[in-house]
Design a protein around this motif. Sequence first.
Motif, short mmCIF file in Angstrom:
data_model
loop_
_atom_site.label_atom_id
_atom_site.label_comp_id
_atom_site.label_asym_id
_atom_site.label_seq_id
_atom_site.Cartn_x
_atom_site.Cartn_y
_atom_site.Cartn_z
N VAL A 458 0.82 -1.03 -0.02
CA VAL A 458 0.16 -0.09 -0.03
C VAL A 458 0.93 1.14 0.01
CG1 VAL A 458 -1.96 1.24 1.37
CG2 VAL A 458 -1.76 -1.39 1.25
N GLU A 459 0.62 2.01 -1.08
CA GLU A 459 1.41 3.47 -1.14
C GLU A 459 0.58 4.52 -1.03
OE1 GLU A 459 4.16 3.85 -4.31
OE2 GLU A 459 4.83 1.56 -4.55
N LEU A 460 0.85 5.60 -0.52
CA LEU A 460 0.41 6.82 -0.31
C LEU A 460 0.85 8.08 -1.05
CD1 LEU A 460 -0.63 6.86 3.58
CD2 LEU A 460 -1.77 5.61 1.62
N VAL A 461 0.05 8.53 -2.22
CA VAL A 461 0.39 10.09 -2.44
C VAL A 461 -0.21 10.92 -1.92
CG1 VAL A 461 0.97 11.04 -4.62
CG2 VAL A 461 1.02 8.93 -4.57
N VAL A 462 0.35 11.83 -1.21
CA VAL A 462 -0.04 12.96 -0.22
C VAL A 462 0.02 14.27 -0.86
CG1 VAL A 462 -0.28 14.16 1.80
CG2 VAL A 462 -0.03 11.61 1.73
N LEU A 463 -0.91 14.95 -1.29
CA LEU A 463 -0.73 16.25 -1.98
C LEU A 463 -0.68 17.23 -0.63
CD1 LEU A 463 -3.66 15.80 -4.37
CD2 LEU A 463 -1.43 17.04 -5.10
N ALA A 464 0.38 18.25 -0.91
CA ALA A 464 0.50 19.08 0.29
C ALA A 464 0.34 20.71 -0.33
CB ALA A 464 2.07 19.34 0.83
N VAL A 465 -1.06 20.94 0.12
CA VAL A 465 -1.62 22.28 -0.55
C VAL A 465 -2.08 23.04 0.54
CG1 VAL A 465 -3.35 23.08 -2.06
CG2 VAL A 465 -2.22 20.87 -2.59
N GLY A 526 2.38 18.53 -9.19
CA GLY A 526 2.94 17.25 -9.30
C GLY A 526 4.55 17.25 -8.97
N ARG A 527 5.13 18.24 -8.47
CA ARG A 527 6.49 18.28 -7.87
C ARG A 527 6.76 17.40 -6.71
NH1 ARG A 527 9.46 23.85 -7.34
NH2 ARG A 527 8.51 24.03 -9.52
N ALA A 528 7.47 16.44 -6.86
CA ALA A 528 7.63 15.65 -5.52
C ALA A 528 8.51 16.30 -4.57
CB ALA A 528 8.38 14.13 -5.72
N LEU A 529 8.17 16.20 -3.29
CA LEU A 529 8.79 16.82 -2.16
C LEU A 529 9.44 15.89 -1.45
CD1 LEU A 529 6.10 19.34 -0.78
CD2 LEU A 529 8.13 19.84 -2.64
N LEU A 530 9.13 14.68 -1.25
CA LEU A 530 9.81 13.76 -0.46
C LEU A 530 9.00 12.60 -0.44
CD1 LEU A 530 11.58 13.27 2.12
CD2 LEU A 530 9.65 13.53 3.69
N ARG A 531 10.00 11.53 -0.38
CA ARG A 531 9.37 9.83 -0.61
C ARG A 531 10.01 9.22 0.71
NH1 ARG A 531 7.04 6.16 -3.67
NH2 ARG A 531 7.88 3.96 -3.44
N HIS A 532 9.01 8.60 1.48
CA HIS A 532 9.19 7.90 2.64
C HIS A 532 8.92 6.52 2.40
CE1 HIS A 532 9.26 6.59 6.88
NE2 HIS A 532 7.85 6.06 6.65
N GLU A 533 9.93 5.49 2.67
CA GLU A 533 9.52 4.03 2.69
C GLU A 533 9.47 3.40 4.01
OE1 GLU A 533 12.14 2.24 -0.16
OE2 GLU A 533 11.28 3.51 -1.94
N ALA A 534 8.66 2.32 4.40
CA ALA A 534 8.82 1.68 5.56
C ALA A 534 10.12 1.54 5.98
CB ALA A 534 8.01 0.54 5.29
#
Length: 627
Positions: A458-465, A526-534
Amino acid sequence: MVCQNDLASVEADEAGGPVENLDACAVLSARESQDVLEHVILPAATKGAVSQDHPVVVIVGGQPGAGKTEIADWIQAALDRRGGAVRVCRDLYKNAHRAYAAALAADIRTAGAAVRPDTSRWQAEVEEHVRARRLDAVVESALADADEFRTSSKAYRRSRHRIEIVVVATAEAWSQLGTLDRLLDGAAGGEGPRYVAWDNLDTCVEELPATLSVIEAEHLADRITVVRRDGTVLYDNELLNGTWQRRTAADRAVVYEQRRPWSAKETAVFHHALTRAEVRVHRDLPEDERLAVHRDVRRAAALAEPVRRIAQPRRRAPGVDYHRLSADEHRWVFDELIAPSYLSGIITRPDPRAVYVLGQPGAGKLLAARMVRRAMRPGTTHLIGDDFKAQHPDYLRLLREDPRRAGAAIRADYRAWFTQAEQYVRDRRGDVLIEGAPGSVEELFDSALPYAASGYPVELVVLAVREADSRQATALRYARSLQIGLTPRYTTRSGHRTCFNALTDVVTAAERHPAIAAITVIRRDGRALLRHEAGGAGSVSWALAAERARPYTEQEAAAFFRLHHGLWRALPQHRDELEEMLALARPLMPPAMQPARIDRPQPSLWSLPVTLQGAAYEASSSFSRAA
């Protein structure tokens, strides 16, 4: 008068069903019966009717309590313009029977059957009179006996009457309530209550479609129309030159209407009528009759269960609504609308995955989800809550009436469909992309954890707005929908704030939860700010908060103000909310776009304290004397 006792059974008050264990039956002598017919019934029935070159008989059919009388009144008024028509109905003749009052006093449940031999004979004689004199007629009938109608049709064919049938199709619950209302009206009006036995009602409901099928198959009528209680036409067919103009389906039209799920308004009207009937039972009937009749109220409520809506509480008056669908209609919508439209392209995978695109309303989830969808494998199922809302039969009307609360009114149904759709995808091991604006951590995990338990990463893509930007986007969506004539939706302040705050809690909980494989925080563009993995360091919530608090660039600020001014003109009724959005954005605006501050005045010289008038006078006098 001849009295026959100890009958094992006598036909019921309405055509079609037996009433058992009838204690007594009153039958007039032939002479007395004929005398009543000639001097009471025929003069009243045929008053004003005239012979016609092309006579018409209209049979108004339907089970007891269906609403035949009102429809027959409308038809009678139309035929009266041709010179008058004869109204034919066995119930109209009961009060002419001198034993009827005593039969009512003995037992209201068997009174109609007690005088039925005479009232049936009188109806037959009235119809024969109509045929012999070529009069127009309106006949009320349960149409529960195909053989009986065959005989009647042949007789009217011989007299060259045009035979038309108008069938009142309604749910049995309404019929049960209708018979009860008629009984109470008769009791209150002094005409005597008319009772219909349950088995009689059930028999008429069951036999009506079969009779209609025979009528169409054997060409026993020239026209058949099926209507609702309010006169809405459901089906209409005419026999011309021995051929029906449409495919015969009167029986199916009646069955459809009998079983059709009710709308919220229909359910509310039924509940109101049921409550009113219950009050009238206790107010208008003697105590010894209440128990027997009150059972009809409970039976009507039980008959409504398969077709009525489900009540759900509301905080606003009247405290309840009926927008939740019945179990059958809820299931039908999923099986016939949702599954074929949104769940038909699933591709089974050995390694299925689930991706969530999360953000508060107006954050830009639709465009972000499209971007993510392009990166996923073919056959990915895209689940969006708004698609499921649109399948609810009340949703568009609710949007027109109250665009800010329409979703809440149907939440129980569309959330259940969404959960069912998720299970549908999991059962088939397909990839899934889900858009969501969770209102709590529990809401997200209730959806995501079953995927993890089924072996999905399960992956989450979170919009920071920013809050101001997403609220402005909801207003823009609403204004554009109004502009192009669509049915708009508009998120409430509280709803937006709930989702905005909940997203922070969701991210904080998800970055520590082992079931969440990865979280990516992106901007609205759509610009990626951070990717976090388990297993990694928990910094996702920081990235979300930082982007939400990021100051506007001059270009972003200018775009915000342009939209603000446009919305100010387009939505004058929402200017207080537009001001709130602007107030949320101002602290993050560039200094040049901040409003001018009004500082506290600071003069270059401070004035001396002012002395009292007396002291000033004395000082002045002293200076004068010194001079």
